[in-house]
Design an enzyme around this catalytic site. Structure first.
Site, PDB file in Angstrom:
ATOM      1  CG  ASP A  74      -9.554   0.362   5.337  1.00 15.49           C
ATOM      2  OD1 ASP A  74      -9.402  -0.223   4.250  1.00 15.49           O
ATOM      3  OD2 ASP A  74      -8.693   0.318   6.405  1.00 15.49           O
ATOM      4  CD  GLN A 126      -3.514  -4.414   6.412  1.00  9.47           C
ATOM      5  OE1 GLN A 126      -3.543  -3.299   6.049  1.00  9.47           O
ATOM      6  NE2 GLN A 126      -3.831  -5.591   6.046  1.00  9.47           N
ATOM      7  CE  LYS A 170      -3.825  -2.412   2.288  1.00  8.95           C
ATOM      8  NZ  LYS A 170      -4.645  -2.580   3.593  1.00  8.95           N
TER       9      LYS A 170
HETATM   10  N1  GUN Z   1      -7.036  -6.331   6.240  1.00 11.20           N
HETATM   11  C1  GUN Z   1      -7.426  -7.116   5.085  1.00 11.20           C
HETATM   12  N2  GUN Z   1      -8.044  -6.085   4.083  1.00 11.20           N
HETATM   13  C2  GUN Z   1      -7.774  -5.070   4.647  1.00 11.20           C
HETATM   14  C3  GUN Z   1      -8.303  -3.728   4.365  1.00 11.20           C
HETATM   15  O1  GUN Z   1      -8.877  -3.615   3.179  1.00 11.20           O
HETATM   16  N3  GUN Z   1      -8.101  -2.776   5.203  1.00 11.20           N
HETATM   17  C4  GUN Z   1      -7.565  -2.879   6.495  1.00 11.20           C
HETATM   18  N4  GUN Z   1      -7.236  -1.748   7.201  1.00 11.20           N
HETATM   19  N5  GUN Z   1      -7.201  -4.015   6.909  1.00 11.20           N
HETATM   20  C5  GUN Z   1      -7.284  -5.061   5.971  1.00 11.20           C
END
Ligand code: GUN
Length: 293
Positions: free
Chosen positions: A119, A96, A52
């Site tokens: 998110d 995350q 990311k």
């Molecule tokens: N863990 C797995 N997918 C995601 C996501 O799209 N966002 C976040 N913050 N954590 C994740």
């Protein structure tokens, strides 16, 4: 043989659409800024977070990545998120998931300013999604909708079965497919671990979205011929014949491609879309936080 729904191609189209908008922000002295916070040392979470961070930088989005030890307290983490929420230079906040045991994820998400919640996990944005009002949408299901739209695949009036009811994928996916529109207006069933006779439920579906997190769980003979199959799974299975000792497979058996009309590969399907839509949500946030005029 199913049409291959290529996430790399569609993700590049999404990024291409963002470049001009990032330049227009830059002309006003604004650099979109995404903060990514990870707590603990889960190896695959670190891989996701690093990608990311890199994807943001590659596009000219500032990335601020914070890595905290698993011993971080709830109060410390919430204070960190509140500081990001109050920082005018930060437009997107991602923490995350999953957090290490003992930390309350809901309370951390609640501390994110909803307009920076790229998110789409904050209850405010979940409510806007349920009401089909503008707001940040969770990146993975939003990426699935974008993928369907790119390939001209319509869900209107068709039967969709979403397998999995997670907050991150299954539930928001079902909501998006219920919205009005060509990639909405579906008759949606959400199946999960307590659904009896899952194969017969899936056999009814014109569109299948598999988000269970179990390797090759969905079998070829569950799929109605001609169905569109979206595989959200990313699972490692041991494979001594590879250099790494494992390979990555989806939630759907690869042989489903012989009965489906269109299908996402794993890897290279939904995965690249998730990050592209995160960048898109970050640019949306920067634009909304700095309206023109
Ligand atoms: N863990 C797995 N997918 C995601 C996501 O799209 N966002 C976040 N913050 N954590 C994740």
């Amino acid at each position: 043989m199913a049409t291959r729904l290529d996430g790399k191609v569609v993700a590049e189209a999404v990024r291409e659409g963002l470049r001009g908008r990032i330049q227009a922000l830059a002309a006003r002295g604004i650099v979109p800024c995404l903060s990514v916070t990870i707590v603990g040392d889960d190896p695959s979470s670190h891989i996701y977070v690093n990608s990311k961070d890199k994807a943001a930088r590659d596009l000219g989005i500032e990335a601020r990545t914070f890595r905290f030890p698993a011993t971080t307290t709830q109060a410390e983490l919430e204070a960190h998120v509140r500081a990001l929420s109050a920082d005018p230079a930060v437009h997107g906040i991602l923490v995350q998931s999953p957090l290490p045991k003992g930390l309350d994820e809901s309370a951390v998400v609640d501390a994110i300013a909803p307009e920076k919640d790229v998110d789409g996990f904050h209850p405010h944005n979940v409510g806007l999604l349920a009401l089909d009002r503008p707001g940040h949408r969770p990146c993975t299901p939003w990426g699935v909708i974008r993928m369907l739209s790119h390939y001209g695949l319509e869900t209107r009036g068709r039967k969709a079965v979403v397998i999995g009811r997670s907050d991150i994928v299954g539930r928001p996916m079902a909501n998006l497919l219920l919205h009005k529109g060509l990639q909405g207006d579906a008759t949606v069933t959400v199946a999960h671990s307590r659904t009896p006779d899952l194969p017969s439920v899936v056999r009814e579906a014109d569109i299948v979205v598999a988000a269970i997190g179990r390797a090759e769980f969905v079998k070829r003979d569950w799929i109605k011929p001609g169905a569109v199959v979206i595989d959200v799974g990313i699972n490692r299975v041991e494979d001594a014949s590879t250099v790494k000792g494992y390979r990555v497979v989806g939630d759907v058996e690869a042989s489903v491609e012989t009965v489906a009309s269109a299908m996402t590969p794993v890897p290279g399907g939904v995965g690249p879309m998730t990050i592209a839509l995160l960048l898109s949500n970050t640019v949306d946030a920067a634009e909304r936080l700095h309206p023109v005029g």
